[in-house]
Design a protein around this motif. Structure first.
Motif, mmCIF file in Angstrom:
data_model
loop_
_atom_site.group_PDB
_atom_site.id
_atom_site.type_symbol
_atom_site.label_atom_id
_atom_site.label_comp_id
_atom_site.label_asym_id
_atom_site.label_seq_id
_atom_site.Cartn_x
_atom_site.Cartn_y
_atom_site.Cartn_z
ATOM 1 N N SER A 100 0.834 -1.208 0.000
ATOM 2 C CA SER A 100 0.000 0.000 0.000
ATOM 3 C C SER A 100 0.868 1.257 0.000
ATOM 4 N N LEU A 101 1.922 1.249 0.794
ATOM 5 C CA LEU A 101 2.796 2.417 0.855
ATOM 6 C C LEU A 101 3.607 2.585 -0.426
ATOM 7 N N SER A 102 3.938 1.497 -1.091
ATOM 8 C CA SER A 102 4.618 1.582 -2.383
ATOM 9 C C SER A 102 3.697 2.239 -3.425
ATOM 10 N N ILE A 103 2.430 1.862 -3.397
ATOM 11 C CA ILE A 103 1.440 2.484 -4.287
ATOM 12 C C ILE A 103 1.317 3.970 -3.951
ATOM 13 N N ALA A 104 1.259 4.289 -2.653
ATOM 14 C CA ALA A 104 1.175 5.690 -2.218
ATOM 15 C C ALA A 104 2.387 6.482 -2.701
ATOM 16 N N ALA A 105 3.561 5.869 -2.648
ATOM 17 C CA ALA A 105 4.774 6.550 -3.093
ATOM 18 C C ALA A 105 4.720 6.851 -4.586
ATOM 19 N N SER A 106 4.273 5.889 -5.372
ATOM 20 C CA SER A 106 4.183 6.109 -6.826
ATOM 21 C C SER A 106 3.213 7.235 -7.147
ATOM 22 N N SER B 183 4.514 10.821 -5.829
ATOM 23 C CA SER B 183 5.663 11.352 -6.564
ATOM 24 C C SER B 183 5.426 11.396 -8.071
ATOM 25 N N GLY B 184 4.367 10.740 -8.537
ATOM 26 C CA GLY B 184 4.124 10.680 -9.975
ATOM 27 C C GLY B 184 5.168 9.849 -10.692
ATOM 28 N N SER B 185 5.768 8.917 -9.968
ATOM 29 C CA SER B 185 6.812 8.080 -10.563
ATOM 30 C C SER B 185 6.196 6.870 -11.265
ATOM 31 N N SER B 186 7.040 6.056 -11.818
ATOM 32 C CA SER B 186 6.573 4.893 -12.573
ATOM 33 C C SER B 186 6.090 3.788 -11.654
ATOM 34 N N TRP B 187 5.079 3.046 -12.145
ATOM 35 C CA TRP B 187 4.639 1.846 -11.439
ATOM 36 C C TRP B 187 5.756 0.817 -11.535
ATOM 37 N N LYS C 247 6.459 6.811 7.860
ATOM 38 C CA LYS C 247 7.322 7.787 7.189
ATOM 39 C C LYS C 247 8.601 7.136 6.652
ATOM 40 N N PRO C 248 9.337 6.337 7.434
ATOM 41 C CA PRO C 248 10.537 5.708 6.874
ATOM 42 C C PRO C 248 10.248 4.784 5.689
ATOM 43 N N ARG C 249 9.128 4.075 5.736
ATOM 44 C CA ARG C 249 8.768 3.205 4.611
ATOM 45 C C ARG C 249 8.453 4.029 3.367
ATOM 46 N N LEU C 250 7.718 5.128 3.540
ATOM 47 C CA LEU C 250 7.413 5.997 2.410
ATOM 48 C C LEU C 250 8.688 6.607 1.827
ATOM 49 N N GLU C 251 9.582 7.049 2.696
ATOM 50 C CA GLU C 251 10.853 7.613 2.228
ATOM 51 C C GLU C 251 11.647 6.576 1.433
ATOM 52 N N ALA C 252 11.683 5.346 1.923
ATOM 53 C CA ALA C 252 12.418 4.285 1.231
ATOM 54 C C ALA C 252 11.825 3.997 -0.148
ATOM 55 N N CYS C 253 10.529 4.232 -0.302
ATOM 56 C CA CYS C 253 9.856 4.001 -1.591
ATOM 57 C C CYS C 253 9.917 5.221 -2.503
ATOM 58 N N GLY C 254 10.460 6.331 -2.016
ATOM 59 C CA GLY C 254 10.575 7.534 -2.840
ATOM 60 C C GLY C 254 9.335 8.408 -2.874
ATOM 61 N N ALA C 255 8.529 8.348 -1.830
ATOM 62 C CA ALA C 255 7.301 9.151 -1.786
ATOM 63 C C ALA C 255 7.607 10.637 -1.675
#
Length: 132
Positions: free
Chosen positions: A16-22, A25-29, A55-63
């Motif tokens: 879920s947090l990986s999806i939130a990060a994408s 940030s408007g990054s690629s799936w 927050k650390p998980r989101l940061e690691a995913c590039g959110a």
């Protein structure tokens, strides 16, 4: 409406947090490499704390953390209390409308907001199947 379901500890929150990060940030799936439509994300979390887990998980995913909003409690005339979907959905709707750019709402885990539901018990439950 999409739901990630499964036994506790399988990584549903991380997905879920990986999806939130994408989205934030408007990054690629991860698989298709197609750009995600950029938008804000609201997270309702009752189990994980924002500062030391989310927050650390989101940061690691590039959110883009400026686009991620976490609701943990509700302030009312009696003080601070957990978000309760039975009476607080209007507040969530107001938050979405006030922001105007929300593309995703994550409720993690949904069972924590359903009263006496027990995720570990629910995963072990078996349906009763009758015959005619």
């Amino acid at each position: 409406l999409s739901m990630l379901a499964g036994s506790p500890g399988l990584g549903k929150s991380q997905v879920s947090l990986s999806i939130a990060a994408s989205i934030s940030s408007g990054s690629s799936w991860p698989v298709s490499r197609v750009k995600a439509p950029q938008g804000d994300v609201i997270i309702l979390s009752m189990e994980d704390r924002a500062e030391d887990t989310i927050k650390p998980r989101l940061e690691a995913c590039g959110a883009n953390l400026s686009r991620v909003h976490i609701i943990t409690d509700v302030e009312d005339e009696e003080g601070s209390r957990p978000f309760n979907p039975q009476g607080d959905l209007g507040l969530l709707e107001e938050a979405i409308e006030a922001n105007g750019k929300v593309s995703l709402v994550i409720i993690d885990p949904i069972s924590a907001y359903l009263g006496k539901a027990d995720a570990r018990h629910n995963c072990k439950a078996q349906p009763t199947i009758g015959t005619f």
